[in-house]
Each structure stands twice: as structure tokens, then as C-alpha cells.
Write a protein that holds these residues in place. Structure first.
Motif, short mmCIF file in Angstrom:
data_model
loop_
_atom_site.label_atom_id
_atom_site.label_comp_id
_atom_site.label_asym_id
_atom_site.label_seq_id
_atom_site.Cartn_x
_atom_site.Cartn_y
_atom_site.Cartn_z
N UNK A 177 40.99 14.05 -26.60
CA UNK A 177 40.29 14.90 -25.64
C UNK A 177 38.83 14.49 -25.45
N UNK A 178 38.28 13.71 -26.39
CA UNK A 178 36.89 13.27 -26.27
C UNK A 178 36.71 12.22 -25.20
N UNK A 179 37.74 11.46 -24.93
CA UNK A 179 37.60 10.34 -24.00
C UNK A 179 38.30 10.65 -22.69
N UNK A 235 35.87 6.48 -18.86
CA UNK A 235 34.57 6.79 -19.42
C UNK A 235 34.51 6.38 -20.87
N UNK A 236 33.30 6.34 -21.39
CA UNK A 236 33.14 6.19 -22.83
C UNK A 236 33.36 7.55 -23.45
N UNK A 237 32.82 7.78 -24.61
CA UNK A 237 33.00 9.07 -25.26
C UNK A 237 32.37 10.19 -24.46
N UNK A 238 33.04 11.32 -24.43
CA UNK A 238 32.51 12.51 -23.76
C UNK A 238 32.72 13.70 -24.69
N UNK A 239 31.97 13.75 -25.79
CA UNK A 239 32.26 14.70 -26.85
C UNK A 239 31.87 16.16 -26.57
N UNK A 240 31.86 16.56 -25.32
CA UNK A 240 31.58 17.95 -25.03
C UNK A 240 32.83 18.80 -25.12
N UNK A 241 34.00 18.17 -25.20
CA UNK A 241 35.25 18.89 -25.26
C UNK A 241 35.70 18.97 -26.72
#
Length: 174
Positions: free
Chosen positions: A160-162, A166-172
Motif C-alpha cells: 500500500x505504500x507504493x 511512483x516511489x514510496x508514498x508512505x502516507x497510507x
């Protein structure tokens, strides 16, 4: 990394907590010497599992923004039990304090309900110190991101982070 000490990540709350697992295989290279008639995971490898969990927690928190996460100090290390082949270590790392580039993590590894190792780790996030034109930091970040998703990308809480493309999207957080 030659010895990845986490097989999977089961819970990831960026900025807060990471829980992972490591099942010790009987054919681990170092078990032949540690110990031939009573093979157990070396304490330093259990401590390394705490370290790796802590590093991945810190790296995912800002979205792989720092080139390096260095271990500066380990405090209050306590060993409690052995881990034998076939047994699973559950590793928990929780951010205790952030002071600028320094993060203190409380970490514990358990076998069932028994603690095998616990410690407080002090880590520093930093750049490589190389000149910008070498682009070392960007390359280190890219490699860390790639390695993380290669190792743990199939774990639902990590996938769910990626986002695609995109690269990492650690808001989730799952």
C-alpha cells in the motif's frame, strides 16, 4: 545486505511502528558453527533484526528521504531466550523519540510470548556527505527504495505504500 533478518513485514505504521517476522532456517550458513549440536541464532543476529526493522521504519517514515540511516548507539540490550531452526522471531520497532536527525527506537524480538532480545537503538539519518554533482544521495535513496520493495513489496501493509509509477508514498497505513 547479505543477511536479511526480516522475512516479511506484517504491520507498518510510518512514523510510529513496524512489526516483522523472521523464521530461522536450519540451513543458515552460520548455524554450522553456532553451535554444531545446539544450533541457535547468534545474539548479534537477533540484535541485527532489531536494527534492520528500525532502519526500515525510519526510512519509510519520511518516504526514503534520507540517503543513510546509521546506527550510532545501542542501549539496554537484554537477551532472554534462544531461537532454534524452525522457530519464528517476531520483531517490533517503535519510534520513541525524534530529535532532529536522531531517532531513538525501542525494539523487542519475541518467540511466542518470550522475549529473545530487547534494546533501545539510537540512529541518525544523514546524507552521504558527497558533493551534489556526484548524485550519491539520490542513488542511495533509489537503491534503498528498490531493496525495500524487493524484500517486502508482496506484504499487503507494505504494498500500500507504493503507488503505480511512483516511489514510496508512505502516507497510507493499512
Amino acid at each position: 545486505m547479505k543477511y536479511s533478518q526480516l522475512d516479511r513485514i506484517s504491520l507498518l505504521e510510518p512514523g510510529h511502528r513496524l512489526v516483522g517476522e523472521r523464521t530461522l532456517d536450519a540451513d543458515e550458513e552460520y548455524l554450522g558453527d553456532h553451535f554444531p549440536r545446539f544450533p541457535v541464532m547468534p545474539g548479534v543476529m537477533m540484535l541485527e533484526a532489531l536494527h534492520q526493522a528500525s532502519v526500515w521504519l525510519i526510512r519509510t517514515t519520511p518516504g526514503f528521504d534520507e540517503a543513510l540511516v546509521l546506527l550510532r548507539e545501542v542501549r539496554n540490550v537484554k537477551f532472554g531466550d534462544f531461537l532454534s531452526p524452525g522457530e519464528t522471531l517476531t520483531v517490533e520497532a517503535e519510534i520513541f523519540k525524534v530529535d532532529g536527525a536522531t531517532t531513538t527506537v525501542k525494539a523487542v524480538a519475541r518467540k511466542g510470548d518470550r522475549i529473545t532480545v530487547a534494546a533501545r537503538l539510537i540512529l541518525e539519518s544523514c546524507s552521504s556527505g558527497d558533493p551534489d554533482h556526484l548524485d550519491t544521495d539520490s542513488e542511495l535513496k533509489r537503491l534503498a527504495d528498490e531493496q525495500f520493495f524487493q524484500l517486502y513489496g508482496d506484504c499487503p501493509c507494505v504494498a500500500a505504500l507504493k503507488q503505480p509509477g511512483e516511489n514510496a508514498a508512505p502516507t497510507t497505513t493499512p
